[in-house]
Structure formats: C-alpha cells, structure tokens
Design a protein around this motif. Structure first.
Motif, mmCIF file in Angstrom:
data_model
loop_
_atom_site.group_PDB
_atom_site.id
_atom_site.type_symbol
_atom_site.label_atom_id
_atom_site.label_comp_id
_atom_site.label_asym_id
_atom_site.label_seq_id
_atom_site.Cartn_x
_atom_site.Cartn_y
_atom_site.Cartn_z
ATOM 1 N N LYS A 22 -77.797 -8.436 33.659
ATOM 2 C CA LYS A 22 -77.227 -7.498 34.612
ATOM 3 C C LYS A 22 -76.366 -8.190 35.666
ATOM 4 O O LYS A 22 -76.667 -9.289 36.129
ATOM 5 C CB LYS A 22 -78.344 -6.697 35.282
ATOM 6 C CG LYS A 22 -79.058 -5.734 34.350
ATOM 7 C CD LYS A 22 -80.071 -4.908 35.080
ATOM 8 C CE LYS A 22 -80.653 -3.778 34.261
ATOM 9 N NZ LYS A 22 -80.650 -3.869 32.848
ATOM 10 N N CYS A 23 -75.308 -7.487 36.020
ATOM 11 C CA CYS A 23 -74.424 -7.959 37.079
ATOM 12 C C CYS A 23 -73.903 -6.743 37.826
ATOM 13 O O CYS A 23 -73.342 -5.831 37.209
ATOM 14 C CB CYS A 23 -73.260 -8.759 36.506
ATOM 15 S SG CYS A 23 -71.992 -9.190 37.726
ATOM 16 N N ASN A 24 -74.086 -6.733 39.124
ATOM 17 C CA ASN A 24 -73.503 -5.701 39.973
ATOM 18 C C ASN A 24 -72.634 -6.369 41.025
ATOM 19 O O ASN A 24 -72.907 -7.485 41.452
ATOM 20 C CB ASN A 24 -74.601 -4.871 40.642
ATOM 21 C CG ASN A 24 -75.293 -3.972 39.647
ATOM 22 O OD1 ASN A 24 -76.286 -4.345 39.036
ATOM 23 N ND2 ASN A 24 -74.748 -2.784 39.464
ATOM 24 N N TYR A 25 -71.601 -5.682 41.422
ATOM 25 C CA TYR A 25 -70.691 -6.277 42.389
ATOM 26 C C TYR A 25 -70.389 -5.316 43.520
ATOM 27 O O TYR A 25 -70.587 -4.099 43.400
ATOM 28 C CB TYR A 25 -69.395 -6.728 41.704
ATOM 29 C CG TYR A 25 -68.547 -5.587 41.179
ATOM 30 C CD1 TYR A 25 -68.726 -5.115 39.872
ATOM 31 C CD2 TYR A 25 -67.585 -4.982 41.970
ATOM 32 C CE1 TYR A 25 -67.966 -4.075 39.389
ATOM 33 C CE2 TYR A 25 -66.815 -3.938 41.493
ATOM 34 C CZ TYR A 25 -67.014 -3.490 40.200
ATOM 35 O OH TYR A 25 -66.263 -2.442 39.713
ATOM 36 N N SER A 26 -69.904 -5.889 44.592
ATOM 37 C CA SER A 26 -69.470 -5.115 45.744
ATOM 38 C C SER A 26 -68.069 -5.570 46.086
ATOM 39 O O SER A 26 -67.854 -6.743 46.421
ATOM 40 C CB SER A 26 -70.423 -5.348 46.923
ATOM 41 O OG SER A 26 -69.943 -4.721 48.082
ATOM 42 N N TYR A 27 -67.126 -4.645 45.939
ATOM 43 C CA TYR A 27 -65.730 -4.962 46.260
ATOM 44 C C TYR A 27 -64.968 -3.666 46.360
ATOM 45 O O TYR A 27 -65.081 -2.799 45.501
ATOM 46 C CB TYR A 27 -65.125 -5.866 45.174
ATOM 47 C CG TYR A 27 -63.711 -6.295 45.491
ATOM 48 C CD1 TYR A 27 -62.636 -5.819 44.750
ATOM 49 C CD2 TYR A 27 -63.453 -7.164 46.541
ATOM 50 C CE1 TYR A 27 -61.343 -6.193 45.048
ATOM 51 C CE2 TYR A 27 -62.158 -7.550 46.849
ATOM 52 C CZ TYR A 27 -61.104 -7.070 46.093
ATOM 53 O OH TYR A 27 -59.827 -7.447 46.397
ATOM 54 N N SER A 28 -64.141 -3.546 47.376
ATOM 55 C CA SER A 28 -63.468 -2.273 47.639
ATOM 56 C C SER A 28 -62.179 -2.094 46.857
ATOM 57 O O SER A 28 -61.694 -0.980 46.713
ATOM 58 C CB SER A 28 -63.180 -2.147 49.134
ATOM 59 O OG SER A 28 -62.415 -3.248 49.571
ATOM 60 N N GLY A 29 -61.614 -3.179 46.333
ATOM 61 C CA GLY A 29 -60.345 -3.078 45.632
ATOM 62 C C GLY A 29 -60.524 -3.054 44.129
ATOM 63 O O GLY A 29 -61.484 -2.489 43.613
ATOM 64 N N SER A 30 -59.581 -3.661 43.414
ATOM 65 C CA SER A 30 -59.637 -3.722 41.952
ATOM 66 C C SER A 30 -60.001 -5.137 41.530
ATOM 67 O O SER A 30 -59.143 -6.010 41.490
ATOM 68 C CB SER A 30 -58.284 -3.328 41.348
ATOM 69 O OG SER A 30 -57.986 -1.997 41.609
ATOM 70 N N PRO A 31 -61.256 -5.360 41.238
ATOM 71 C CA PRO A 31 -61.676 -6.736 40.935
ATOM 72 C C PRO A 31 -61.385 -7.132 39.497
ATOM 73 O O PRO A 31 -61.192 -6.281 38.623
ATOM 74 C CB PRO A 31 -63.182 -6.678 41.171
ATOM 75 C CG PRO A 31 -63.550 -5.285 40.752
ATOM 76 C CD PRO A 31 -62.381 -4.414 41.159
ATOM 77 N N GLU A 32 -61.382 -8.406 39.284
ATOM 78 C CA GLU A 32 -61.422 -8.930 37.926
ATOM 79 C C GLU A 32 -62.791 -9.595 37.769
ATOM 80 O O GLU A 32 -63.210 -10.368 38.628
ATOM 81 C CB GLU A 32 -60.310 -9.947 37.681
ATOM 82 C CG GLU A 32 -60.279 -10.430 36.242
ATOM 83 C CD GLU A 32 -59.085 -11.289 35.906
ATOM 84 O OE1 GLU A 32 -58.258 -11.562 36.808
ATOM 85 O OE2 GLU A 32 -58.976 -11.698 34.735
ATOM 86 N N LEU A 33 -63.480 -9.260 36.697
ATOM 87 C CA LEU A 33 -64.833 -9.755 36.483
ATOM 88 C C LEU A 33 -64.893 -10.723 35.313
ATOM 89 O O LEU A 33 -64.167 -10.564 34.318
ATOM 90 C CB LEU A 33 -65.801 -8.595 36.209
ATOM 91 C CG LEU A 33 -66.432 -7.842 37.398
ATOM 92 C CD1 LEU A 33 -67.320 -8.786 38.203
ATOM 93 C CD2 LEU A 33 -65.389 -7.207 38.269
ATOM 94 N N PHE A 34 -65.767 -11.706 35.459
ATOM 95 C CA PHE A 34 -65.916 -12.766 34.467
ATOM 96 C C PHE A 34 -67.401 -13.025 34.215
ATOM 97 O O PHE A 34 -68.240 -12.799 35.069
ATOM 98 C CB PHE A 34 -65.334 -14.093 34.975
ATOM 99 C CG PHE A 34 -63.902 -14.037 35.418
ATOM 100 C CD1 PHE A 34 -63.561 -13.556 36.675
ATOM 101 C CD2 PHE A 34 -62.890 -14.500 34.588
ATOM 102 C CE1 PHE A 34 -62.249 -13.517 37.098
ATOM 103 C CE2 PHE A 34 -61.571 -14.473 35.007
ATOM 104 C CZ PHE A 34 -61.247 -13.984 36.250
ATOM 105 N N TRP A 35 -67.671 -13.559 33.034
ATOM 106 C CA TRP A 35 -68.959 -14.205 32.765
ATOM 107 C C TRP A 35 -68.678 -15.648 32.386
ATOM 108 O O TRP A 35 -67.869 -15.922 31.496
ATOM 109 C CB TRP A 35 -69.706 -13.512 31.616
ATOM 110 C CG TRP A 35 -70.465 -12.301 32.059
ATOM 111 C CD1 TRP A 35 -70.080 -11.002 31.956
ATOM 112 C CD2 TRP A 35 -71.758 -12.282 32.683
ATOM 113 N NE1 TRP A 35 -71.050 -10.167 32.466
ATOM 114 C CE2 TRP A 35 -72.086 -10.934 32.925
ATOM 115 C CE3 TRP A 35 -72.679 -13.266 33.054
ATOM 116 C CZ2 TRP A 35 -73.281 -10.537 33.517
ATOM 117 C CZ3 TRP A 35 -73.864 -12.882 33.641
ATOM 118 C CH2 TRP A 35 -74.159 -11.525 33.872
ATOM 119 N N TYR A 36 -69.338 -16.555 33.120
ATOM 120 C CA TYR A 36 -69.297 -17.978 32.808
ATOM 121 C C TYR A 36 -70.669 -18.386 32.282
ATOM 122 O O TYR A 36 -71.694 -17.813 32.665
ATOM 123 C CB TYR A 36 -68.945 -18.805 34.045
ATOM 124 C CG TYR A 36 -67.472 -18.846 34.349
ATOM 125 C CD1 TYR A 36 -66.838 -17.777 34.981
ATOM 126 C CD2 TYR A 36 -66.699 -19.949 33.995
ATOM 127 C CE1 TYR A 36 -65.479 -17.812 35.247
ATOM 128 C CE2 TYR A 36 -65.338 -19.993 34.270
ATOM 129 C CZ TYR A 36 -64.736 -18.920 34.889
ATOM 130 O OH TYR A 36 -63.399 -18.959 35.147
#
Lengths: 110, 115
Positions: A22-36
């Motif tokens: 699981k991964c949750n994020y907090s960001y108000s704009g348009s994020p780019e998400l990654f898995w490393y």
C-alpha cells in the motif's frame, strides 16, 4: 505538504500468494508516482512509474486520484520478489526531487 | 564504470574531522542529488544540482557542504558532524530537472558513522 505513507513496515506472504503493497500520498497538484525497489545487497532502482502504465516483473500499480493511492500489486508472489519497496512522489515541475515513503519490506516465503 | 559511483563506501569519522563523500556518474545526466537514509526514516532529499547550479537545499545544517564542479561529479563535504548524522548517504542522478524525465539512478551509497 507533500507526503507519502506506506502503512506496512513488513509484509510477509507465501510463494504464489497475491501481494499488495500500500501507498497513499498527500499532494494538492498532479503528482507523478513511482515504485523503487532495493534487493538485498543491491542499490535502489526504479521498478515502475505510473505514467508508463507498464507491468514490470509481474507488478502493476494504478494511480487512484480519488483515494490518493498508488498500491503495488502482483497476483502471484515469487521468492525473488523479497526486497524493500519504496513508494515515491514527484510534484509538478519538481523533476527528480522525490518524496519517499518509509518503505515496506516484502518477504516471500517458500 | 557505468552508472553512479560513490566513494568511499564506508567512512568512520570523529566529530572534529573533515571528510568528503564523492559521487560520479557517466550517464550524461545533468541533475545530481544527495539523499540521506537513516534507520527508521524515509529517504530525505538534501541537495539538488541542475547543470552544476544548486537548486535545492532542504534545510540541511551547514556542517554539510555540497559541491558540484561539473555535471558528472558531486561532493558532500563534512565537518564537525554529530553522531545523529550517522546514516547512509545516497547520490542519485537524472537527465535534468526540466525535461520531465524524473527517473533517478542511484549509487550504492556511502555508509557514514560519526563517533
């Protein structure tokens, strides 16, 4: 503020079982998400990014903006999947300035 | 060697010492980064350089001093460190900050122990 949360420090499954990190994020704009991913005694490396919409080593991840999540999934875990997995976020025009989650250790048992 | 190379791999220093960490990449990248990885904490971005210019200092104490003489090399100069600075310091590079190619290539890290 930008934040990435990985609620599980350790996830242990048996070989052949489905896995979801699981991964949750907090960001108000348009994020780019990654898995490393970091395998034992190896360096941190990119596994996948949401804009590529690829399946890498059987793993997939879908960006869900409504739930602000980017969970990593694999239908049948393999022992070689055992590693540390880090979710990361890059904000608008932030380039490679990634915000990382704390990481989840995946242990796949035979 | 290809990729991102960091030296030394391990460093032990006293609080009054001065040492430097070195990072080198031969990927043709123009952005370079220092990240700190401490036990039980997420990777923390410290510094960012884009085309040799520092674009980010993430509230890092002045006892850490970065230097980027060219797009291929990045240093982290250390002086009068504290034991809590003990950590794995990771260098990374990417194409640049403007192209939208946000994928980082990481080095193996320099494990620092401050006594």
């Amino acid at each position: 503020a930008q934040r990435v949360t990985q609620p599980e420090k350790l996830l242990s499954v048996f070989k052949g079982a489905p896995v979801e990190l699981k991964c949750n994020y907090s960001y108000s704009g348009s994020p780019e998400l990654f898995w490393y991913v970091q395998y034992s005694r190896q360096r941190l490396q990119l596994l996948l990014r949401h804009i590529s919409r690829e399946s890498i080593k059987g793993f997939t991840a879908d960006l869900n903006k409504g739930e602000t999540s980017f969970h990593l999934k694999k239908p049948f875990a393999q022992e070689e999947d055992s590693a540390m997995y880090y979710c990361a976020l890059s904000g608008d025009n932030q380039g490679g300035k990634l915000i990382f989650g704390q990481g989840t250790e995946l242990s796949v048992k035979p | 060697e290809t990729g991102v190379t960091q030296t030394p791999r391990h460093l032990v220093m006293g609080m009054t010492n001065k040492k430097s960490l070195k990072c080198e990449q031969h990927l043709g990248h123009n952005a370079m980064y220092w990240y700190k990885q401490s036990a039980k904490k997420p990777l923390e971005l410290m510094f960012v350089y884009n085309f040799k210019e520092q674009t980010e200092n993430n509230s890092v104490p002045s006892r850490f001093s970065p230097e980027c003489p060219n797009s291929s090399h990045l240093f982290l100069h250390l002086h009068t460190l504290q034991p809590e600075d003990s950590a794995l310091y990771l260098c990374a590079s990417s194409q640049d900050l403007d192209s939208g190619a946000n994928v980082l290539t990481f080095g193996a890290g320099s494990r620092l122990t401050v006594l």
